[in-house]
Design an enzyme around this catalytic site. Structure first.
Site, PDB file in Angstrom:
ATOM      1  N   ASP A  81       1.543   5.324   1.233  1.00 37.37           N
ATOM      2  CA  ASP A  81       1.241   6.450   2.122  1.00 37.37           C
ATOM      3  C   ASP A  81       1.806   7.702   1.484  1.00 37.37           C
ATOM      4  O   ASP A  81       2.894   7.670   0.900  1.00 37.37           O
ATOM      5  CB  ASP A  81       1.907   6.245   3.492  1.00 37.37           C
ATOM      6  CG  ASP A  81       1.367   5.028   4.202  1.00 37.37           C
ATOM      7  OD1 ASP A  81       0.140   4.922   4.326  1.00 37.37           O
ATOM      8  OD2 ASP A  81       2.164   4.160   4.607  1.00 37.37           O
TER       9      ASP A  81
ATOM     10  N   ASP B  63       9.716   5.427  12.664  1.00 38.93           N
ATOM     11  CA  ASP B  63      10.402   4.427  13.489  1.00 38.93           C
ATOM     12  C   ASP B  63      11.835   4.122  13.036  1.00 38.93           C
ATOM     13  O   ASP B  63      12.783   4.288  13.795  1.00 38.93           O
ATOM     14  CB  ASP B  63       9.565   3.147  13.622  1.00 38.93           C
ATOM     15  CG  ASP B  63       9.012   2.635  12.306  1.00 38.93           C
ATOM     16  OD1 ASP B  63       9.330   3.220  11.247  1.00 38.93           O
ATOM     17  OD2 ASP B  63       8.263   1.637  12.329  1.00 38.93           O
TER      18      ASP B  63
ATOM     19  N   ASP C 246       0.855  -1.182   0.000  1.00 39.46           N
ATOM     20  CA  ASP C 246       0.000   0.000   0.000  1.00 39.46           C
ATOM     21  C   ASP C 246       0.895   1.237   0.000  1.00 39.46           C
ATOM     22  O   ASP C 246       2.098   1.141   0.206  1.00 39.46           O
ATOM     23  CB  ASP C 246      -0.931   0.009   1.228  1.00 39.46           C
ATOM     24  CG  ASP C 246      -0.196  -0.410   2.484  1.00 39.46           C
ATOM     25  OD1 ASP C 246       0.951   0.051   2.673  1.00 39.46           O
ATOM     26  OD2 ASP C 246      -0.757  -1.181   3.284  1.00 39.46           O
TER      27      ASP C 246
HETATM   28  P1  ATP Z   1       4.398  -2.684   5.868  1.00 40.14           P
HETATM   29  O1  ATP Z   1       3.248  -1.882   5.342  1.00 40.14           O
HETATM   30  O2  ATP Z   1       5.209  -3.378   4.858  1.00 40.14           O
HETATM   31  O3  ATP Z   1       3.995  -3.544   6.966  1.00 40.14           O
HETATM   32  P2  ATP Z   1       5.276  -0.124   6.750  1.00 40.14           P
HETATM   33  O4  ATP Z   1       6.611   0.387   7.207  1.00 40.14           O
HETATM   34  O5  ATP Z   1       4.671   0.526   5.549  1.00 40.14           O
HETATM   35  O6  ATP Z   1       5.444  -1.672   6.538  1.00 40.14           O
HETATM   36  P3  ATP Z   1       2.949   0.771   8.139  1.00 40.14           P
HETATM   37  O7  ATP Z   1       2.352   0.245   9.386  1.00 40.14           O
HETATM   38  O8  ATP Z   1       2.166   0.761   6.873  1.00 40.14           O
HETATM   39  O9  ATP Z   1       4.292  -0.052   7.954  1.00 40.14           O
HETATM   40  O10 ATP Z   1       3.455   2.221   8.475  1.00 40.14           O
HETATM   41  C1  ATP Z   1       3.721   3.213   7.499  1.00 40.14           C
HETATM   42  C2  ATP Z   1       4.839   4.126   7.979  1.00 40.14           C
HETATM   43  O11 ATP Z   1       4.461   4.781   9.189  1.00 40.14           O
HETATM   44  C3  ATP Z   1       6.137   3.398   8.316  1.00 40.14           C
HETATM   45  O12 ATP Z   1       6.926   3.179   7.182  1.00 40.14           O
HETATM   46  C4  ATP Z   1       6.782   4.365   9.290  1.00 40.14           C
HETATM   47  O13 ATP Z   1       7.375   5.434   8.621  1.00 40.14           O
HETATM   48  C5  ATP Z   1       5.579   4.898  10.057  1.00 40.14           C
HETATM   49  N1  ATP Z   1       5.311   4.098  11.268  1.00 40.14           N
HETATM   50  C6  ATP Z   1       4.554   2.989  11.373  1.00 40.14           C
HETATM   51  N2  ATP Z   1       4.525   2.522  12.626  1.00 40.14           N
HETATM   52  C7  ATP Z   1       5.265   3.360  13.355  1.00 40.14           C
HETATM   53  C8  ATP Z   1       5.618   3.439  14.727  1.00 40.14           C
HETATM   54  N3  ATP Z   1       5.197   2.524  15.582  1.00 40.14           N
HETATM   55  N4  ATP Z   1       6.409   4.467  15.128  1.00 40.14           N
HETATM   56  C9  ATP Z   1       6.825   5.390  14.250  1.00 40.14           C
HETATM   57  N5  ATP Z   1       6.548   5.369  12.947  1.00 40.14           N
HETATM   58  C10 ATP Z   1       5.775   4.381  12.495  1.00 40.14           C
HETATM   59 MG    MG Z   2       2.642   0.186   4.800  1.00 45.98          MG
END
Ligand code: ATP
Ligand code: MG
Length: 469
Positions: A81, A163, A79
């Site tokens: 963002d 993160d 997905d």
């Molecule tokens: P995936 O979607 O592959 O699981 P992702 O990194 O995109 O991994 P998401 O949960 O979609 O995970 O989060 C999107 C973004 O938001 C992350 O890439 C990060 O920049 C931020 N993020 C997510 N969770 C946290 C957190 N717990 N603390 C700080 N930033 C976060």
């Molecule tokens: Mg994601």
């Protein structure tokens, strides 16, 4: 011209620092297309449209986070963002098909066709800003866990509150540049997972980041860097302060990552499994249970690799099964009737589990059906196998029983019998029925059932579903 640009880029790079700052002191290192190789055509049509439309409306807008990271690693993003300086209301005004979601921090979902892109306004991190000083942080609990992170901020602040460095890259499709405030690009190339800022503080702020570290390292085949890994063991108990529903969401992501087994093994190695999943505390220490759980996780990973759907309810049913079995045995030994004891065991296990990690109700019901159907596979006489076959949850319950056979918990012959029974035609099915398991006469049904197989026998002429559930 190019010289000038390089000069600027170089100057910016030299000022990049991983130290946390709440002013706009951090300058991004700008990585051109020539270097990173991700053209705007790599983006999904919706992500491209949303970013460009926001820019044309006068805002700054970037694809950010996991999608940029995945594209750089050659993985297709799940997905997208988008991060912008437009407020949720501004974003809403640009896109007709959009809606504001979230109460604590408001985001906008923009829809194009079947795709949805999540748009968030640049956010600052109130805890990071204030925890530099010694004054108590009113936005955190007594363990340092952030209770509020809903302040708008600058782009730099938005990078720093994320993160991991690899998750803090911004991609601008209009000029195909990547803006990197924290050396995330170098970390991607080095396959290094590094938390942003002080690891201790950042895990305290949000202990779920420890689980994310394990999941992302396994999913992306990266090493957690030493400083980021070091505090994890000591801080593991902080997971107890995280709301159970949030833990469930993160655990589900982990189990459906395609690397569930590697993740669970790593969670255990880092001491993160205690309290998080009580079943893992106990089960992974038991040889039989271990085989069963390992098989279930391997199965799930294989299905993800083959892009087949994985049922979360099935997975959680598998992870909790040996807890149910153990409890069922205790209750039966204490004289409980088998099926009532099974129902009670299921209720107890689900209740204990939900205190740690809240399994949503919709999964609870399916898990319980899968468990409750297990004794019914023992009944292979009369009409019982036919009735079982017609059960809407038969396939899941059968797969579950098959796993039990594979793990050595059940006689593999039973698995073969059911595999054949499903496959063959009506007359062969009749021939397969076990004569000595035919329904007993009515008066015999009165006696107290001794085993699960007896329960099947005794309930043969009633609807076993109503007996069990
Ligand atoms: P995936 O979607 O592959 O699981 P992702 O990194 O995109 O991994 P998401 O949960 O979609 O995970 O989060 C999107 C973004 O938001 C992350 O890439 C990060 O920049 C931020 N993020 C997510 N969770 C946290 C957190 N717990 N603390 C700080 N930033 C976060
Ligand atoms: Mg994601």
């Amino acid at each position: 011209m190019i010289r000038k640009l390089l000069h600027r880029v170089f100057k910016r790079k030299s000022s990049v620092s991983t130290s946390i700052s709440n002013d706009s002191g951090i300058r991004p290192h700008i990585i051109p297309l020539k270097q990173h190789g991700i053209s705007r055509n790599h983006l999904s049509p919706c992500a491209l449209k949303v970013t460009i439309d926001l820019q044309q409306a006068g805002y700054s807008a970037f694809v950010v986070g996991g999608a940029v990271r995945d594209l750089l690693l050659g993985i297709e993003p799940k997905d997208y963002d988008v991060a912008t300086n437009a407020t949720p209301e501004d974003v809403r005004a640009v896109f007709r098909r959009s809606r504001i979601i979230g109460r604590r921090f408001r985001l906008v979902h923009v829809m194009c066709g079947a795709e949805t892109v999540e748009v968030s306004t640049f956010r600052g991190n109130s805890s990071i800003e204030e925890s530099d000083g010694s004054s108590a942080d009113k936005h955190a609990d007594e363990h340092g866990r952030l209770l509020r992170d809903n302040v708008f901020g600058s782009q730099e602040e938005d990078a720093v509150r994320r993160d991991f460095t690899i998750n803090a890259l911004f991609y601008d499709p209009s000029n195909e540049e990547i803006w990197d405030y924290l050396k995330g690009y170098d970390d991607i190339k080095a396959k290094r997972l590094r938390i942003i800022g002080d690891p201790l503080l950042r895990y305290r702020e949000d202990p779920v980041r420890m689980l994310r570290a394990v999941r992302l390292a396994a999913k992306l085949a990266m090493q957690i860097d030493d400083a980021s890994a070091a505090p994890i063991g000591d801080l593991a108990p902080l997971l107890r302060n995280v709301p159970p529903s949030r833990l469930f969401d993160e655990m589900l992501k982990l189990l459906l990552s395609g690397q569930a087994l590697a993740c669970v093994v790593d969670l255990r190695a880092r001491g993160l499994h205690h309290g998080l999943l009580p079943m893992l505390d106990v089960i992974l220490e038991q040889p039989l249970g271990e085989r069963f759980v390992v098989l279930a996780l391997k199965n799930a990973d294989e299905r993800v690799r083959q892009e087949k759907p994985v049922s979360p309810a099935f997975l959680f049913a598998a992870l909790l099964w040996h807890e149910v079995l153990a409890q069922w045995n205790i209750l039966r030994t204490a004289g409980g009737k088998p099926m009532l004891a099974l129902q009670q065991a299921m209720d107890e296990v689900v209740a204990v589990q939900n205190k740690e990690l809240a399994i949503p109700r919709r999964y609870d019901a399916i898990m319980q059906e899968i468990w409750a159907m297990q004794p019914r596979f023992l009944g292979r006489g009369g009409r019982r196998p036919f009735r079982l076959l017609e059960h809407p949850r038969f396939r899941a319950a059968y797969d579950f029983m098959h796993l039990r056979c594979e793990s050595g918990e059940m006689d593999p012959e039973l698995g073969h019998w059911w595999e054949t029974f499903q496959r063959v035609g009506a007359s062969e099915r009749e021939a397969m029925l076990l004569k000595d398991e035919a329904p007993k006469k009515r008066r015999k049904r009165r006696r107290q059932p001794e085993s699960a197989a007896d329960v099947e026998t005794s309930s043969a002429s009633s609807d076993a579903d109503t007996v069990i559930t």
